[in-house]
Enzyme design. Sequence first.
Site, short mmCIF file in Angstrom:
data_model
loop_
_atom_site.label_atom_id
_atom_site.label_comp_id
_atom_site.label_asym_id
_atom_site.label_seq_id
_atom_site.Cartn_x
_atom_site.Cartn_y
_atom_site.Cartn_z
N GLY A 175 0.01 0.62 -5.20
CA GLY A 175 -1.27 -0.07 -5.10
C GLY A 175 -2.25 0.47 -6.12
O GLY A 175 -2.45 1.68 -6.22
N ASN A 226 -0.04 0.56 6.03
CA ASN A 226 0.79 -0.10 5.04
C ASN A 226 1.57 -1.21 5.73
O ASN A 226 2.38 -0.94 6.62
CB ASN A 226 1.74 0.95 4.43
CG ASN A 226 2.82 0.37 3.55
OD1 ASN A 226 3.86 0.97 3.39
ND2 ASN A 226 2.59 -0.78 2.96
N GLY A 227 1.31 -2.47 5.36
CA GLY A 227 2.03 -3.58 5.96
C GLY A 227 1.11 -4.74 6.30
O GLY A 227 -0.07 -4.73 6.00
N CYS A 271 0.82 -1.20 0.00
CA CYS A 271 0.00 0.00 0.00
C CYS A 271 0.86 1.25 0.00
O CYS A 271 2.05 1.20 0.24
CB CYS A 271 -0.89 0.05 1.25
SG CYS A 271 -2.07 -1.27 1.40
N TYR A 306 12.79 -2.79 -5.85
CA TYR A 306 11.66 -2.83 -6.77
C TYR A 306 10.52 -1.88 -6.42
O TYR A 306 10.01 -1.17 -7.27
CB TYR A 306 11.11 -4.26 -6.84
CG TYR A 306 9.87 -4.43 -7.68
CD1 TYR A 306 9.92 -4.26 -9.07
CD2 TYR A 306 8.65 -4.74 -7.11
CE1 TYR A 306 8.78 -4.41 -9.84
CE2 TYR A 306 7.50 -4.90 -7.87
CZ TYR A 306 7.58 -4.73 -9.25
OH TYR A 306 6.46 -4.86 -10.01
#
Length: 481
Positions: A47, A124-125, A19, A269
Amino acid sequence: MTEKVNVFTEDTDKLREECGVFGMYDFDGGNVASSIYYGLYALQHRGQESCGIAVSDTEGPNKILSFRDMGLLNEAFTPETLERLEGDIGVGHVRYSTAGSSTRENAQPLVLNYVKGTLGLAHNGNLVNAPELRRELEYTGAIFQTTIDSEVIAYHIARERLNSKSVEEAVGRAMKKIKGAYSLIVMSPRKLIGARDPFGFRPLCIGRRDNAYVLASETCALDTIGAKFIRDVEPGEIVTISPERGIESDKSLCIPAEKHARCVFEYIYFARPDSYVDGFSVYNSRILAGKFLAIDSPVDADLVVGVPESGNCAAMGYAMQSGIPYGQAFVKNTYVGRTFIKPKQKSRESSVQVKLNALREVVAGKRIIMIDDSIVRGTTSDRIVRMLREAGAKEVHMRVGAPPFLWPCYFGTDIPAREQLIAHNKTTEEISAIIGTDSLAYLRLERLSEIANGLGICKGCFTGEYPLEPPQEDIRGDFER
């Protein structure tokens, strides 16, 4: 329990990010929804399944206005939608689900109305103890509206707030219960709070534009709205932003730097190359990865090329180090994002060709070194190699900007079960034969810390040694962010 859905399909054999989060508080009372929208636009690569914005007027009736929907930002939001979101404090979110259902109900930010007021939360996670925390809440009467562990966090913050002097104290108490990877932005009626897990798995930074403060997953989002980078939120730190006290910091949950475990794939990435993660340039990390590949795994060739987009920087690094020219071998369809309507099973191969096409004039008759960020199952790699050969490449040597994946990830990256990883039970030579390359080499494991500027990183997906105990049950099919 929700139905397990395998979102990591064979025709999209690439890693997926979790996210992106973005929050803003304008102390001068200006509306923040438009800036949040553009900040999220800069984080769209993190996302593409759903998105949302929630705002509030700190001088108003303590009411949160929010909008969430499926799809990309420019598909979900209209100018009219943004105009209705009036408020000087807000939080936004773009989401990709690592596993489980992708539905509007699971879109964020989450908005909670409770006895102490309102909360807006973006996460996020992934938590490793979400199932037991969820069951604990259910047995005490909690009713869940989503299948995401972000709602577990929101509930715990709300419950802790009942016995806390402040929202930030409640966030700290909740953080002592939750385990795993998380960067949080919490919006209360008069405060914007950012928090990062003690290991620092996911990034979070602070910026400022005039008299407005910003929290964001990446620095590129600050640049997009003209905000100046102040600093990163440290692993385990809670920052509270308010007009009365500016930025306050609570570092009581911080752990020694040697125990930090940032996800190295932010550098390899996930993050945009123009971002800085914990003070180090993502672009430089990828250039270094390419240089190390050239040093450790040289091969005689005519041209170095990258698989767009994340392989390009490493390819430039390889070319710089080796002296072999760098070139563009692929044309990417810029109108195709990381998600699009997939072809039917019988014509699966065309999914790669829709996104990429090889330049025959560039590769014909040449020995090519092709750089990509990773190999997961190998189903995309073999099609790209075949594309180069069909365009006339004489030789194709593949170099990979990460070590081989041998273990799954439980912290927000959708690396699948071991049996689905091509490197799990095959040698490098066997993989090379399967994907059709003349040679194949990976980044050496010991190089990872160098491309992360010596910062503490997680190597669990390469070594099986995780920074904290993985869950007893596989949470990835049932609970996602």
